[in-house]
Design a protein around this motif. Structure first.
Motif, PDB file in Angstrom:
ATOM      1  N   ALA A  17       0.833  -1.199   0.000  1.00 31.62           N
ATOM      2  CA  ALA A  17       0.000   0.000   0.000  1.00 31.62           C
ATOM      3  C   ALA A  17       0.872   1.255   0.000  1.00 31.62           C
ATOM      4  O   ALA A  17       1.935   1.301   0.632  1.00 31.62           O
ATOM      5  CB  ALA A  17      -0.920  -0.003   1.223  1.00 31.62           C
ATOM      6  N   VAL A  18       0.393   2.263  -0.733  1.00 28.65           N
ATOM      7  CA  VAL A  18       1.104   3.548  -0.758  1.00 28.65           C
ATOM      8  C   VAL A  18       1.179   4.091   0.670  1.00 28.65           C
ATOM      9  O   VAL A  18       0.205   4.072   1.417  1.00 28.65           O
ATOM     10  CB  VAL A  18       0.377   4.541  -1.685  1.00 28.65           C
ATOM     11  N   GLY A  19       2.360   4.549   1.034  1.00 31.01           N
ATOM     12  CA  GLY A  19       2.568   5.035   2.401  1.00 31.01           C
ATOM     13  C   GLY A  19       3.691   4.272   3.063  1.00 31.01           C
ATOM     14  O   GLY A  19       4.726   3.998   2.439  1.00 31.01           O
ATOM     15  N   ASP A  20       3.494   3.911   4.331  1.00 30.64           N
ATOM     16  CA  ASP A  20       4.549   3.249   5.089  1.00 30.64           C
ATOM     17  C   ASP A  20       4.965   1.916   4.456  1.00 30.64           C
ATOM     18  O   ASP A  20       6.158   1.599   4.409  1.00 30.64           O
ATOM     19  CB  ASP A  20       4.096   3.017   6.534  1.00 30.64           C
ATOM     20  N   GLU A  21       3.987   1.130   3.996  1.00 27.05           N
ATOM     21  CA  GLU A  21       4.330  -0.172   3.412  1.00 27.05           C
ATOM     22  C   GLU A  21       5.224  -0.007   2.198  1.00 27.05           C
ATOM     23  O   GLU A  21       6.233  -0.727   2.041  1.00 27.05           O
ATOM     24  CB  GLU A  21       3.056  -0.928   3.022  1.00 27.05           C
ATOM     25  N   ALA A  22       4.863   0.902   1.317  1.00 24.63           N
ATOM     26  CA  ALA A  22       5.671   1.118   0.116  1.00 24.63           C
ATOM     27  C   ALA A  22       7.058   1.646   0.474  1.00 24.63           C
ATOM     28  O   ALA A  22       8.067   1.235  -0.106  1.00 24.63           O
ATOM     29  CB  ALA A  22       4.955   2.081  -0.825  1.00 24.63           C
ATOM     30  N   ARG A  23       7.116   2.564   1.440  1.00 18.70           N
ATOM     31  CA  ARG A  23       8.422   3.114   1.841  1.00 18.70           C
ATOM     32  C   ARG A  23       9.319   2.018   2.405  1.00 18.70           C
ATOM     33  O   ARG A  23      10.513   1.968   2.100  1.00 18.70           O
ATOM     34  CB  ARG A  23       8.234   4.236   2.869  1.00 18.70           C
ATOM     35  N   GLU A  24       8.770   1.141   3.217  1.00 20.94           N
ATOM     36  CA  GLU A  24       9.574   0.049   3.778  1.00 20.94           C
ATOM     37  C   GLU A  24      10.081  -0.875   2.682  1.00 20.94           C
ATOM     38  O   GLU A  24      11.239  -1.321   2.717  1.00 20.94           O
ATOM     39  CB  GLU A  24       8.738  -0.733   4.793  1.00 20.94           C
ATOM     40  N   ALA A  25       9.219  -1.178   1.711  1.00 21.18           N
ATOM     41  CA  ALA A  25       9.635  -2.063   0.615  1.00 21.18           C
ATOM     42  C   ALA A  25      10.733  -1.423  -0.224  1.00 21.18           C
ATOM     43  O   ALA A  25      11.733  -2.071  -0.582  1.00 21.18           O
ATOM     44  CB  ALA A  25       8.431  -2.404  -0.257  1.00 21.18           C
ATOM     45  N   VAL A  26      10.581  -0.140  -0.528  1.00 21.57           N
ATOM     46  CA  VAL A  26      11.589   0.565  -1.332  1.00 21.57           C
ATOM     47  C   VAL A  26      12.908   0.662  -0.583  1.00 21.57           C
ATOM     48  O   VAL A  26      13.995   0.420  -1.148  1.00 21.57           O
ATOM     49  CB  VAL A  26      11.069   1.964  -1.727  1.00 21.57           C
ATOM     50  N   ASP A  27      12.855   1.024   0.684  1.00 16.14           N
ATOM     51  CA  ASP A  27      14.091   1.156   1.460  1.00 16.14           C
ATOM     52  C   ASP A  27      14.830  -0.176   1.556  1.00 16.14           C
ATOM     53  O   ASP A  27      16.072  -0.214   1.507  1.00 16.14           O
ATOM     54  CB  ASP A  27      13.779   1.683   2.862  1.00 16.14           C
ATOM     55  N   ALA A  28      14.086  -1.274   1.679  1.00 12.64           N
ATOM     56  CA  ALA A  28      14.729  -2.587   1.739  1.00 12.64           C
ATOM     57  C   ALA A  28      15.428  -2.901   0.419  1.00 12.64           C
ATOM     58  O   ALA A  28      16.545  -3.444   0.403  1.00 12.64           O
ATOM     59  CB  ALA A  28      13.697  -3.665   2.066  1.00 12.64           C
TER      60      ALA A  28
END
Length: 404
Positions: free
Chosen positions: A70-81
């Motif tokens: 989901a756009v937001g925290d989930e997407a940010r965590e996936a991208v940062d990983a």
């Protein structure tokens, strides 16, 4: 010009986390001394019933793994990983720009950004079977007659469309790797990448390569098609004019064509029998950095195998005609690969497309590294093989003639 890697990755991160502008992103390769978890990852935003999500497809050696965030925290965590993975390059396409990040041997970053000629619209659909490098409704397929008036691939042209798609995937991966490792220069508008298609015929793959690399990837390229038929030149020139692309077509034989300046990427797809050898010899003579050749037919070595006694203990492999023909195919391409390695190329023999789409599905993929056969081991194996089987590959004759 290089810059600190964290700074460049931060710029990439901003594009990856923009759910309105990101079209597609691909990460692959590896940094010096490191190995990422995935061979390749692809990112795009899709619209689901629950809202817009970042779709990440990660490829290992055997299969693809897809997850939606989901756009937001989930997407940010996936991208940062993913940004923490030691990928060697990132290619990010937005609606208005194309960004290419390459990590150098010193673990610095080279970030190249180019503007699109015109903005594109991102496809947010989630129910398509596969993310295509060139969608079926691309103008190139209409002009080449692969699609109907509604932009749908004609049933009789599905195999050709699949062939084009798989070729583009191989071409993209090969060029990305060569650019990443410095075996191929990065093109500019003033000095575009020079690509030649030897024996281009109706130039399906020539136009597809130009369209994908130029319009989708934003790489400055100029393509040339070579064929012996004047009819092919006239037809392909009309297609190029209708598409509005920079492409030149000349009449000539593969072994006799002269191009100045010399091309850096050589394509030879389904050139019959020794025409493939002529294409490979031309590539070596030009010093081409990248070569993709899909052979068709192997009559020359097959005839030599029929005329010479079979070395012990391999008589069972040549007693039956069908086995002898298959052996000739394997022997021919193995010897071609060895000769290219001796000339300073890194060579892979890969499957071009699944056999149900075409039986001519082997491709020789070569990248010029300049690394010599210092120990002479490749030459020794090659000499032993041709002596044992009493064959003389046509490519060896052409290379020797070129040095004479």
């Amino acid at each position: 010009m290089s810059q600190p890697l964290p700074e460049a990755l931060a710029a990439v991160r901003a594009h990856l986390l923009d759910p309105d502008l990101l079209v597609r992103a691909v990460a692959g390769g590896r940094r010096r001394g490191s190995q990422p978890r995935w061979r390749r990852v692809e990112l795009r935003y899709v619209d689901l019933k629950a809202g817009r999500h970042l779709q990440v497809t990660a490829y290992d050696e055997t299969q693809a793994h897809t997850a939606n965030h989901a756009v937001g925290d989930e997407a940010r965590e996936a991208v940062d990983a993913l940004l923490e993975e030691p990928f060697g390059n990132w290619h990010v396409e937005t609606t208005t720009q194309s960004h290419q990040l390459r990590v150098t041997k010193k673990l610095e970053a080279v970030l190249h950004t180019s503007d699109r000629a015109a903005p594109v619209e991102a496809d947010r659909g989630h129910d398509r079977g596969k993310d295509r490098l060139l969608p079926a409704d691309d103008p190139v397929f209409r002009v080449l007659g692969l699609t109907d008036a509604q932009g749908r691939i004609k049933p009789s042209r599905q195999s050709k469309y699949r062939q084009v798609e798989e070729f583009l995937r191989l071409l993209a991966a090969t060029l990305d790797d060569a650019l990443e490792k410095g075996h191929l220069r990065r093109p500019t508008e003033d000095d575009p990448l020079r690509i030649v298609d030897l024996g281009c015929g109706n130039a399906y793959l020539t136009f597809a390569a130009q369209r994908y690399l130029g319009a989708v990837r934003g790489l400055p390229v100029v393509v040339t098609g070579v064929d012996v038929k004047e009819q092919s030149r006239e037809h392909n020139s009309r297609v190029a004019e209708e598409l509005g692309v920079q492409a030149e077509f000349v009449v000539g034989t593969i072994g006799g064509v002269e191009l100045d300046p010399a091309p850096e990427v050589v394509l030879a797809l389904h050139a019959c029998d020794t025409a493939t050898d002529e294409a490979l010899a031309q590539a070596v003579r030009w010093g081409a950095q990248v070569v993709l050749a899909a052979p068709c037919c192997h009559h020359d070595v097959a005839a030599q195998l029929r005329a010479a006694p079979t070395p012990a203990p391999y008589a069972l492999l040549t007693r039956h005609g069908i086995l002898r023909e298959r052996l000739a195919d394997t022997l021919t391409d193995g010897l071609r690969a060895a000769l290219l390695r001796i000339e300073g190329y890194r060579v892979d023999v890969v499957q071009f497309v699944e056999s149900q789409h075409t039986p001519r599905n082997t491709m020789l993929r070569a990248v010029r590294t300049g690394a010599p056969d210092r120990a002479g081991s490749v030459r020794a194996e090659y000499d032993e093989l041709v002596t044992s089987w009493a064959v003389r590959p046509r490519l060896a004759e052409l290379l020797d003639a070129g040095r004479g």
